[in-house]
Write an enzyme that holds these catalytic residues in place. Structure first.
Site, PDB file in Angstrom:
ATOM      1  N   GLN A 139     -14.155   2.557   0.986  1.00 29.15           N
ATOM      2  CA  GLN A 139     -13.465   2.336   0.406  1.00 29.15           C
ATOM      3  C   GLN A 139     -13.430   3.869  -0.398  1.00 29.15           C
ATOM      4  O   GLN A 139     -14.386   4.560  -0.696  1.00 29.15           O
ATOM      5  CB  GLN A 139     -14.499   1.353  -0.438  1.00 29.15           C
ATOM      6  CG  GLN A 139     -14.033   0.753  -1.594  1.00 29.15           C
ATOM      7  CD  GLN A 139     -15.122   0.129  -2.691  1.00 29.15           C
ATOM      8  OE1 GLN A 139     -16.288  -0.444  -2.029  1.00 29.15           O
ATOM      9  NE2 GLN A 139     -14.087  -0.666  -3.475  1.00 29.15           N
ATOM     10  N   VAL A 154     -11.327   3.520  -3.596  1.00 28.54           N
ATOM     11  CA  VAL A 154     -10.838   3.088  -5.459  1.00 28.54           C
ATOM     12  C   VAL A 154     -11.837   1.782  -5.172  1.00 28.54           C
ATOM     13  O   VAL A 154     -12.286   0.433  -4.620  1.00 28.54           O
ATOM     14  CB  VAL A 154      -9.610   2.125  -4.940  1.00 28.54           C
ATOM     15  CG1 VAL A 154      -8.884   1.814  -6.267  1.00 28.54           C
ATOM     16  CG2 VAL A 154      -8.345   3.376  -4.550  1.00 28.54           C
ATOM     17  N   ASN A 166     -12.656  -2.803   2.535  1.00 29.57           N
ATOM     18  CA  ASN A 166     -14.218  -1.743   3.160  1.00 29.57           C
ATOM     19  C   ASN A 166     -15.265  -2.132   1.847  1.00 29.57           C
ATOM     20  O   ASN A 166     -14.457  -1.434   0.538  1.00 29.57           O
ATOM     21  CB  ASN A 166     -13.278  -0.381   3.220  1.00 29.57           C
ATOM     22  CG  ASN A 166     -12.107   0.189   3.864  1.00 29.57           C
ATOM     23  OD1 ASN A 166     -12.282  -0.969   5.361  1.00 29.57           O
ATOM     24  ND2 ASN A 166     -10.851   0.338   3.316  1.00 29.57           N
ATOM     25  N   HIS A 224     -10.196  -4.922  -2.918  1.00 31.13           N
ATOM     26  CA  HIS A 224      -9.084  -5.241  -2.814  1.00 31.13           C
ATOM     27  C   HIS A 224      -9.140  -5.926  -1.304  1.00 31.13           C
ATOM     28  O   HIS A 224      -9.501  -5.532  -0.720  1.00 31.13           O
ATOM     29  CB  HIS A 224      -8.407  -4.200  -3.205  1.00 31.13           C
ATOM     30  CG  HIS A 224      -8.516  -2.727  -2.565  1.00 31.13           C
ATOM     31  ND1 HIS A 224      -9.423  -2.305  -3.309  1.00 31.13           N
ATOM     32  CD2 HIS A 224      -8.668  -2.240  -1.506  1.00 31.13           C
ATOM     33  CE1 HIS A 224     -10.284  -0.701  -2.809  1.00 31.13           C
ATOM     34  NE2 HIS A 224      -9.559  -0.342  -1.040  1.00 31.13           N
ATOM     35  N   ASP A 262       0.979  -1.321   0.105  1.00 32.35           N
ATOM     36  CA  ASP A 262      -0.166   0.517   0.348  1.00 32.35           C
ATOM     37  C   ASP A 262       1.002   0.866   0.040  1.00 32.35           C
ATOM     38  O   ASP A 262       1.908   1.120   0.429  1.00 32.35           O
ATOM     39  CB  ASP A 262      -1.302  -0.309   1.089  1.00 32.35           C
ATOM     40  CG  ASP A 262      -2.766   0.943   0.910  1.00 32.35           C
ATOM     41  OD1 ASP A 262      -3.307   0.215   0.512  1.00 32.35           O
ATOM     42  OD2 ASP A 262      -1.821   2.352   1.367  1.00 32.35           O
ATOM     43  N   HIS A 273      -7.540  -6.132   2.004  1.00 30.54           N
ATOM     44  CA  HIS A 273      -6.342  -5.279   2.502  1.00 30.54           C
ATOM     45  C   HIS A 273      -5.831  -6.065   3.406  1.00 30.54           C
ATOM     46  O   HIS A 273      -6.301  -6.741   4.601  1.00 30.54           O
ATOM     47  CB  HIS A 273      -5.971  -4.161   3.998  1.00 30.54           C
ATOM     48  CG  HIS A 273      -6.694  -2.616   2.963  1.00 30.54           C
ATOM     49  ND1 HIS A 273      -5.993  -1.708   2.696  1.00 30.54           N
ATOM     50  CD2 HIS A 273      -7.966  -2.144   2.628  1.00 30.54           C
ATOM     51  CE1 HIS A 273      -7.012  -0.835   1.968  1.00 30.54           C
ATOM     52  NE2 HIS A 273      -8.017  -1.730   1.910  1.00 30.54           N
TER      53      HIS A 273
HETATM   54  P1  5GP Z   1      -9.947   1.830   0.162  1.00 26.72           P
HETATM   55  O1  5GP Z   1      -9.995   3.127   1.379  1.00 26.72           O
HETATM   56  O2  5GP Z   1     -10.190   1.968  -1.407  1.00 26.72           O
HETATM   57  O3  5GP Z   1     -10.237  -0.105   1.208  1.00 26.72           O
HETATM   58  O4  5GP Z   1      -7.840   1.371  -0.192  1.00 26.72           O
HETATM   59  C1  5GP Z   1      -7.351   1.851  -1.401  1.00 26.72           C
HETATM   60  C2  5GP Z   1      -5.828   2.023  -0.926  1.00 26.72           C
HETATM   61  O5  5GP Z   1      -5.424   2.019  -1.525  1.00 26.72           O
HETATM   62  C3  5GP Z   1      -5.749   2.593  -0.066  1.00 26.72           C
HETATM   63  O6  5GP Z   1      -4.883   2.148   1.114  1.00 26.72           O
HETATM   64  C4  5GP Z   1      -3.961   3.326   0.216  1.00 26.72           C
HETATM   65  O7  5GP Z   1      -2.963   4.070   0.918  1.00 26.72           O
HETATM   66  C5  5GP Z   1      -4.149   2.950  -1.509  1.00 26.72           C
HETATM   67  N1  5GP Z   1      -3.454   3.895  -2.576  1.00 26.72           N
HETATM   68  C6  5GP Z   1      -4.387   4.235  -3.581  1.00 26.72           C
HETATM   69  N2  5GP Z   1      -3.399   4.524  -4.786  1.00 26.72           N
HETATM   70  C7  5GP Z   1      -2.540   3.560  -4.511  1.00 26.72           C
HETATM   71  C8  5GP Z   1      -1.766   3.544  -5.441  1.00 26.72           C
HETATM   72  O8  5GP Z   1      -1.431   4.573  -6.029  1.00 26.72           O
HETATM   73  N3  5GP Z   1      -0.528   3.190  -5.126  1.00 26.72           N
HETATM   74  C9  5GP Z   1      -0.704   1.903  -4.521  1.00 26.72           C
HETATM   75  N4  5GP Z   1       0.554   1.132  -3.717  1.00 26.72           N
HETATM   76  N5  5GP Z   1      -1.723   2.242  -3.202  1.00 26.72           N
HETATM   77  C10 5GP Z   1      -2.977   3.135  -3.371  1.00 26.72           C
END
Ligand code: 5GP
Length: 112
Positions: free
Chosen positions: A92, A94, A85, A98, A30, A100
């Site tokens: 969430q 993205v 999420n 996914h 991440d 974590h």
């Molecule tokens: P969410 O909030 O959707 O559950 O998790 C998205 C995750 O993607 C977050 O923990 C964020 O830090 C990670 N993330 C967002 N953009 C990037 C990226 O460009 N590269 C990587 N490796 N992680 C990302």
């Protein structure tokens, strides 16, 4: 349909530190870790969220979960947390499913 951020990472258009890849998923670090160990297990198929998964995705979902265990074993993790999420209210950000994996610090319960 516009490619998701994670599809761009899967296809190598955006760099990421890749720990694993197979025909179904990738595992990356991440970019903004919330624990000393924080990786994302991402299916290559861009399912937007867990709510968007269909019955025909059951084997893929199982693979993703199994892969979490594999990553944890490979990293020698004793305790770890797997988080999905689902939706904005759950954090969430993205819209590409996914999982974590978080570890390396004390993880409180209930989560915030
Ligand atoms: P969410 O909030 O959707 O559950 O998790 C998205 C995750 O993607 C977050 O923990 C964020 O830090 C990670 N993330 C967002 N953009 C990037 C990226 O460009 N590269 C990587 N490796 N992680 C990302």
């Amino acid at each position: 349909m516009e490619k998701t951020l994670f599809s761009k990472i899967i296809e190598g258009e955006i760099p990421a530190e890749r720990l694993h890849e197979d025909e179904h998923c990738i595992v990356i670090k991440d970019i903004n870790p919330q624990a000393p160990f924080h990786v994302l297990v991402i299916p290559k198929e861009p399912i937007a969220s867990l709510s968007d998964a269909k019955e025909n995705h059951a084997a893929l979902l199982g693979h993703l979960m199994w892969q979490c265990g594999q990553m944890a074993e490979q990293a020698g993790l004793k305790g770890y947390r797997v988080v999905i999420n689902n939706g904005r209210d759950a954090g969430q950000t993205v819209d590409h499913l996914h999982l974590h994996i978080l570890a390396g610090r004390s993880l409180t319960w209930p989560p915030g």
